[in-house]
Design a protein around this motif. Structure first.
Motif, mmCIF file in Angstrom:
data_model
loop_
_atom_site.group_PDB
_atom_site.id
_atom_site.type_symbol
_atom_site.label_atom_id
_atom_site.label_comp_id
_atom_site.label_asym_id
_atom_site.label_seq_id
_atom_site.Cartn_x
_atom_site.Cartn_y
_atom_site.Cartn_z
ATOM 1 N N GLY A 1 -95.292 -44.704 -26.750
ATOM 2 C CA GLY A 1 -95.729 -43.488 -27.464
ATOM 3 C C GLY A 1 -94.152 -42.660 -27.112
ATOM 4 O O GLY A 1 -94.624 -41.404 -26.897
ATOM 5 N N MET A 2 -93.280 -42.919 -26.820
ATOM 6 C CA MET A 2 -91.940 -41.925 -26.611
ATOM 7 C C MET A 2 -91.330 -41.302 -27.959
ATOM 8 O O MET A 2 -91.275 -41.960 -28.908
ATOM 9 N N SER A 3 -90.741 -39.952 -27.885
ATOM 10 C CA SER A 3 -90.162 -39.796 -28.897
ATOM 11 C C SER A 3 -89.037 -40.270 -28.964
ATOM 12 O O SER A 3 -88.261 -40.630 -27.980
ATOM 13 N N PRO A 4 -88.363 -40.849 -30.325
ATOM 14 C CA PRO A 4 -87.186 -41.270 -30.353
ATOM 15 C C PRO A 4 -85.997 -40.182 -29.892
ATOM 16 O O PRO A 4 -84.710 -40.853 -29.573
ATOM 17 N N ASP A 5 -86.352 -38.939 -29.631
ATOM 18 C CA ASP A 5 -85.197 -38.050 -29.218
ATOM 19 C C ASP A 5 -85.083 -38.173 -27.660
ATOM 20 O O ASP A 5 -84.328 -37.086 -27.293
ATOM 21 N N ASP A 6 -86.179 -38.695 -27.163
ATOM 22 C CA ASP A 6 -86.114 -38.675 -25.591
ATOM 23 C C ASP A 6 -84.980 -39.235 -25.061
ATOM 24 O O ASP A 6 -84.500 -40.131 -25.427
ATOM 25 N N PRO A 7 -84.289 -38.410 -24.365
ATOM 26 C CA PRO A 7 -82.979 -38.798 -23.695
ATOM 27 C C PRO A 7 -83.115 -40.262 -22.745
ATOM 28 O O PRO A 7 -82.115 -40.675 -22.577
ATOM 29 N N ARG A 8 -84.195 -40.589 -22.470
ATOM 30 C CA ARG A 8 -84.338 -41.684 -21.712
ATOM 31 C C ARG A 8 -84.558 -42.874 -22.438
ATOM 32 O O ARG A 8 -84.630 -44.051 -21.969
ATOM 33 N N VAL A 9 -84.649 -42.702 -23.621
ATOM 34 C CA VAL A 9 -84.972 -43.895 -24.639
ATOM 35 C C VAL A 9 -83.680 -45.088 -24.486
ATOM 36 O O VAL A 9 -84.209 -46.292 -24.288
ATOM 37 N N HIS A 10 -82.749 -44.668 -24.273
ATOM 38 C CA HIS A 10 -81.432 -45.676 -24.101
ATOM 39 C C HIS A 10 -81.643 -46.586 -22.757
ATOM 40 O O HIS A 10 -81.023 -47.461 -22.665
#
Length: 347
Positions: free
Chosen positions: A133-142
């Motif tokens: 449920g995280m936004s793809p623009d969340d800087p933590r995705v990587h």
């Protein structure tokens, strides 16, 4: 002819290696104690354990850069790994550091890479984010999927039927700390981190020339002046500079001019190769393939092999991640074709 036993080799290390080296008989020890080997020291045993893993063998069918390369001479993750080991061992030997530890780290550093190179890594991270449920623009995705962290998981958990390889902490530290701004505790681990950059910058240029994306004259003139006019000259210059600078500094380092030239080549690769149309055209396909496989297996956990479900601690996303990360390019394509219409992605 006499036998050189493990104890003889360990004693010889204290005679021939630099005091800054990591000595095999001074290892912090394994998590699970084992009987010492008659002929091999602990770092040699770790190297051999890695060589005999399924994860290591699968590197031969995992992409380095070119996802749909034709011909037998483009690099794979396996040939990249072997080039890193060769460069790193040359540097370690010249500096009087531990070649066995250096080689073991080199051979294990990319075991956690996904199919389809860094494209697969990024796609897998985004798939995990989407299901959390995280936004793809969340800087933590990587941070959700990092190949160095997965490489450590491979040797600590996934291999050997979920028991891991029981490697020494020095090898594990070098594996997880080989990328980005991370810093290994040992000199040998720091050598591998820079040897990795030396290897991929140069062989990615070589492969791009082979693919017709570049010619040697396209490279920045400033890098030719500092590093030399061709592939062999560049590697020789980078390795010798690293050896001489490290010897003077008492730390693993390059001279500023040579380091800057290598980083300029890296930036050039991002502009002219990694985002070249022939590469980008395949990136979208690979991304969709990873997305589709991830979604399918999350919804069909019974199709995920039991070995991955057993070590996931009940975390379905973890099990699916481990399974897909371990796939080769061709196995991932085969799974996709067996589950979906092949015309829907174009591979």
């Amino acid at each position: 002819m006499r036998i050189i036993y493990r104890e003889d080799q360990e004693a010889r290390e204290h005679v021939v290696l630099d005091p800054a080296a990591m000595f095999a008989d001074k290892s912090e020890g394994r998590d699970r104690s084992t009987e010492p080997d008659i002929l091999r020291n602990d770092f040699q045993r770790d190297r051999d354990k890695i060589l005999h893993t399924k994860s290591f063998r699968r590197l031969s069918h995992k992409t380095q850069v070119f996802l749909a390369a034709e011909g037998d001479h483009f690099r794979t993750r396996l040939t990249h790994t072997l080039e890193v080991a060769q460069i790193a061992r040359t540097i370690a030997r010249a500096l009087g550091l531990n070649e066995d530890l250096t080689e073991a780290i080199s051979l294990g550093h990319d075991l956690g890479h996904t199919p389809f190179g860094h494209t697969g890594e990024e796609a897998l991270a985004r798939s995990i984010a989407r299901h959390r449920g995280m936004s793809p623009d969340d800087p933590r995705v990587h941070l959700l999927y990092q190949h160095n962290v997965q490489s450590l998981r491979v040797v600590e958990v996934i291999e050997n039927g979920g028991k891991g390889l029981n490697l020494t902490p020095e090898v594990r530290d070098g594996i997880v700390n080989h990328t980005g701004d991370l810093r290994a505790e040992s000199m040998e681990g720091r050598i591998v981190a820079t040897a990795d950059r030396i290897a991929y910058v140069n062989h990615d240029i070589d492969d791009a020339i082979r693919a017709g994306i570049l010619c040697e004259s396209d490279l920045p003139a400033s890098t030719h002046r500092v590093l030399g006019p061709d592939h062999s000259s560049r590697i020789e210059r980078l390795v010798f500079d690293m050896v001489s600078t490290s010897a003077d500094a008492g730390e693993i380092a390059m001279s500023p001019a040579v380091w800057d030239a290598m980083m300029e080549l890296r930036r050039f690769l991002f502009e002219r190769v990694y985002y070249a149309p022939v590469v980008v055209a395949e990136v979208g396909k690979a991304t969709r393939l990873i997305d589709c496989l991830f979604d399918y297996y999350v919804s069909h956990m019974d199709d995920v092999p039991e070995e991955y479900r057993a070590i996931s601690g009940g975390d379905d996303l973890r099990a699916v991640t481990d399974y897909i990360a371990g796939m080769t390019d061709r196995y991932a394509k085969t799974q996709f074709h067996s589950l979906f219409s092949p015309s829907s992605i174009g591979f």
